[in-house]
Design an enzyme around this catalytic site. Structure first.
Site, short mmCIF file in Angstrom:
data_model
loop_
_atom_site.label_atom_id
_atom_site.label_comp_id
_atom_site.label_asym_id
_atom_site.label_seq_id
_atom_site.Cartn_x
_atom_site.Cartn_y
_atom_site.Cartn_z
CD GLU A 108 -2.59 -1.05 2.72
OE1 GLU A 108 -3.32 -0.10 3.01
OE2 GLU A 108 -2.37 -2.00 3.48
NE ARG A 151 3.64 -7.61 10.49
CZ ARG A 151 3.01 -6.89 9.56
NH1 ARG A 151 1.93 -7.37 8.97
NH2 ARG A 151 3.44 -5.70 9.25
CE LYS A 209 3.29 0.12 4.79
NZ LYS A 209 2.25 0.10 3.77
P1 ATP Z 1 -0.17 -1.80 6.99
O1 ATP Z 1 -0.18 -2.28 8.39
O2 ATP Z 1 -0.19 -0.33 6.82
O3 ATP Z 1 -1.07 -2.55 6.06
P2 ATP Z 1 1.91 -3.39 6.00
O4 ATP Z 1 3.21 -3.44 6.73
O5 ATP Z 1 1.01 -4.53 5.96
O6 ATP Z 1 1.27 -2.12 6.54
P3 ATP Z 1 1.79 -3.32 3.12
O7 ATP Z 1 2.18 -2.22 2.23
O8 ATP Z 1 0.40 -3.80 3.11
O9 ATP Z 1 2.22 -2.87 4.56
O10 ATP Z 1 2.78 -4.52 2.91
C1 ATP Z 1 3.07 -5.07 1.66
C2 ATP Z 1 3.43 -6.51 1.81
O11 ATP Z 1 4.52 -6.67 2.71
C3 ATP Z 1 2.29 -7.30 2.38
O12 ATP Z 1 2.14 -8.47 1.61
C4 ATP Z 1 2.68 -7.60 3.78
O13 ATP Z 1 2.14 -8.80 4.19
C5 ATP Z 1 4.20 -7.63 3.70
N1 ATP Z 1 4.80 -7.24 4.97
C6 ATP Z 1 4.55 -6.13 5.69
N2 ATP Z 1 5.22 -6.12 6.84
C7 ATP Z 1 5.93 -7.27 6.88
C8 ATP Z 1 6.84 -7.86 7.82
N3 ATP Z 1 7.15 -7.26 8.98
N4 ATP Z 1 7.38 -9.05 7.50
C9 ATP Z 1 7.09 -9.65 6.35
N5 ATP Z 1 6.25 -9.16 5.43
C10 ATP Z 1 5.68 -7.99 5.68
MG MG Z 2 -1.04 -4.25 4.71
#
Ligand code: ATP
Ligand code: MG
Length: 565
Positions: free
Chosen positions: A37, A262, A272
């Site tokens: 996102e 994650r 984020k």
């Molecule tokens: P939000 O909580 O704002 O949704 P997010 O960290 O999930 O933030 P995204 O932009 O949706 O952010 O993440 C993009 C991709 O990265 C998603 O597929 C998410 O699952 C993965 N991702 C995000 N944070 C992690 C993490 N700490 N470890 C592994 N993958 C992650």
């Molecule tokens: Mg997300």
């Protein structure tokens, strides 16, 4: 060093894909995507997901898309889109011509929503956001049906069309899936799939005033792009039944979702929302502050693509969440930098040393090895003269036990130069601080060895005062003082754990003159002090360095202990 001890490991997702290829599921195709996102900068957790998605695609001769899940116009910015593209490229991955946006599918998504209405599977609801929450029930109590749930298809089509036309205000109406208000899974209790938002979108401008919810857009985007393995983090496990429901009701192509845990990293945060707070409230200098776990921060700190990819490979992929020791990330970095960094000398906290028996007008050039790990990197000449600087820490007026460096009457080696012996020192009258040493040198020890084989117990780095370049050097510690700052007591604010010493700026450091033309992005090992890189603030003749990481490898120690060595 643990080099070569590590063997690439397989993981459960790789095994699923192998099995699918064997069974010709999806015709043996492998097509993944990384779906950020655009509402913040990428961090090291995203790197795990990027390496996994792009890595698996490339391993199995498949493709990986970059898709922006840009369904929330109020939180998204073009700046984030550009930074994300830049970071993915920096990690060494290429999405080819497959750069997509969920917003590309807004027309199609709208059509799918209309279809759901026509099938009797969606309705326009007039409950306010608060009422929707109140009607939703809890994990232990079933929800209550909305009084608008029984609207006719015709009325729903009409209202949805008028929502789109901008007739209603934000929050007054939503489109909801008609599933089951008693479902055990709260995601299935008539989730909202469209909401009114009178906001300008970074790509579609003012064309839309209704926007699809993430859950609706995400699974359909995967379907439109014919993704085979839709890899995401564990928190979406509960959303999978909803995704299945949408795709089944619409009767469209169905990817397979696979969840993994994650990444959590010690002494930092990978949320984020919290990272945005640090930036917006000025706790750090920006998204690329070298203390941040963002990819732009790590890059500015001096992390290399290789070290981050190595780290992502080593941590592996599992279903269970854990807290990875940041020492492992630093270990991967040191392994890479050790191989590639030119060694140079720099003095962080200078102490003036006058070599009283060294001729006033003599200048010698000492031959120094650029990288003992790589003879191919050659040697260089470092100027030596009567007045030099050494590190303040390297002298003690009254040396404690086990302090082998310089002290009154003691002899040490200056790296690549001579043995010197401290014969006198001068103190600041007011503060009592030692501000200058007087030493003698032994001309017979040029290069660093005594012909009579006498030994010294320390070798110090130094800089010739007349030739020194002045630099600002920024030293870093972990951003947080708590090992897991994400794990808080109720009502606690994560910001109380910000480390007040996370940045220490030293303004008057001295660097050897061979670095005169160094540029942002260049990296070095400053002998005995750590790995450093040139910061982009290096402009108009001002030199600024970041300490990337110290030389002390705590992870290597941990590994040794674990192996009982
Ligand atoms: P939000 O909580 O704002 O949704 P997010 O960290 O999930 O933030 P995204 O932009 O949706 O952010 O993440 C993009 C991709 O990265 C998603 O597929 C998410 O699952 C993965 N991702 C995000 N944070 C992690 C993490 N700490 N470890 C592994 N993958 C992650
Ligand atoms: Mg997300």
């Amino acid at each position: 060093m643990a080099e070569n001890e590590y063997k690439p490991q397989t993981n459960f997702i790789r095994e699923i894909i192998k099995e699918d290829i064997k069974n010709s599921k999806y015709g043996g195709r492998v097509h993944t995507r990384f779906p950020p996102e655009p509402n913040g900068y990428l961090h090291i957790g995203h790197a795990k997901s990027i390496c996994l998605n792009f890595g698996l695609a490339s391993e199995f001769g498949g493709l990986c898309n970059l898709r922006f899940d840009d369904t929330n116009p109020t939180k998204e910015e073009v700046e984030y889109v550009e930074s994300i593209k830049n970071d993915v490229r920096w990690l060494g991955f290429d999405w080819g011509d497959r750069l997509f946006y969920a917003s590309d599918y807004f027309d199609q998504l709208y059509q799918y929503a209309v279809q759901l209405i026509k099938f009797g599977n969606a309705y326009v609801c007039d409950l306010s956001p608060q009422e929707i929450r109140d009607y939703r029930g809890t994990l232990t109590e079933p929800g209550k049906e909305s009084p608008y749930r029984k609207r006719s298809v015709g009325e729903n089509l009409d209202l949805f069309e008028r929502m789109r036309a901008g007739e209603f205000e934000e929050g007054f109406r939503t489109l909801r899936a008609k599933i089951d208000m008693k479902a055990g899974n709260l995601n299935m209790r008539d989730p909202v799939i469209y909401r009114i938002l009178k906001a300008t979108h970074h790509r579609t401008g003012d064309k839309w005033c209704i926007y699809p919810m993430y859950d609706f857009a995400h699974c359909i985007s995967d379907s439109i792009e014919r993704i085979t393995h839709s890899i995401c983090t564990m928190e979406f496990e509960d959303h999978r039944p909803l995704y299945d429901w949408f795709l089944d009701q619409l009767g469209i192509y169905h990817p397979q979702q696979i969840e993994f845990a994650r990444l959590n990293l010690s002494y930092t945060l990978l949320s984020k929302r919290k990272l945005i707070e640090l930036v917006e409230r000025g706790y750090v200098r920006g998204w690329d502050d070298p203390r941040m776990p963002t990819l732009s921060g790590l890059r500015r700190r001096g992390y290399t693509t290789e070290s981050i990819r190595d780290f992502c490979e080593r941590i592996g992929v599992a279903k269970r969440e854990s807290l990875v020791d940041i020492a492992l990330l630093e270990h991967c970095l040191r392994e890479d930098l050790n191989k590639r960094s030119p060694r140079v000398m720099a003095v962080l906290r200078p102490l003036k040393v006058v070599i009283v028996n060294y001729p006033d007008d003599l200048l010698e050039e000492m031959e120094a090895i650029n990288n003992p790990e790589d003879p191919g990197m050659g040697t260089r000449k470092v100027p030596f003269s009567r007045v030099i600087y050494i590190e303040k820490d390297d002298f003690r007026e009254e040396p404690p036990k086990k302090f082998y460096r310089l002290a009154p009457g003691r002899e040490i080696r200056l790296r690549y130069a001579y043995f010197i012996k401290c014969v006198d020192f001068i103190k600041d009258e007011k503060t009592g601080e030692v501000i200058e040493l007087h030493c003698t040198y032994d001309a017979a020890t040029k290069g660093g060895d005594a012909p009579d084989k006498r030994k010294v117990k320390a070798t110090l780095h130094w800089i010739s005062a007349a030739h020194a370049l002045e630099a600002e050097i920024r030293l870093y510690e972990h951003l947080f003082t708590k090992e897991n700052p994400g794990d808080l007591e109720e009502g606690q604010d994560f910001k109380v754990y910000i480390n007040p010493n996370s940045l220490i700026t030293l303004k008057s450091c001295y660097i050897e003159p061979t670095l005169r033309n160094t540029e942002p992005g260049d990296f070095y090992q400053f002998e005995r002090l750590g790995y450093f890189c040139v910061d982009p603030d290096t402009i108009n003749g001002k030199l600024v360095f970041n300490r990337t990481v110290t030389l002390k490898d705590t992870w290597a120690k941990i590994e040794k202990m674990q192996k009982g060595k």
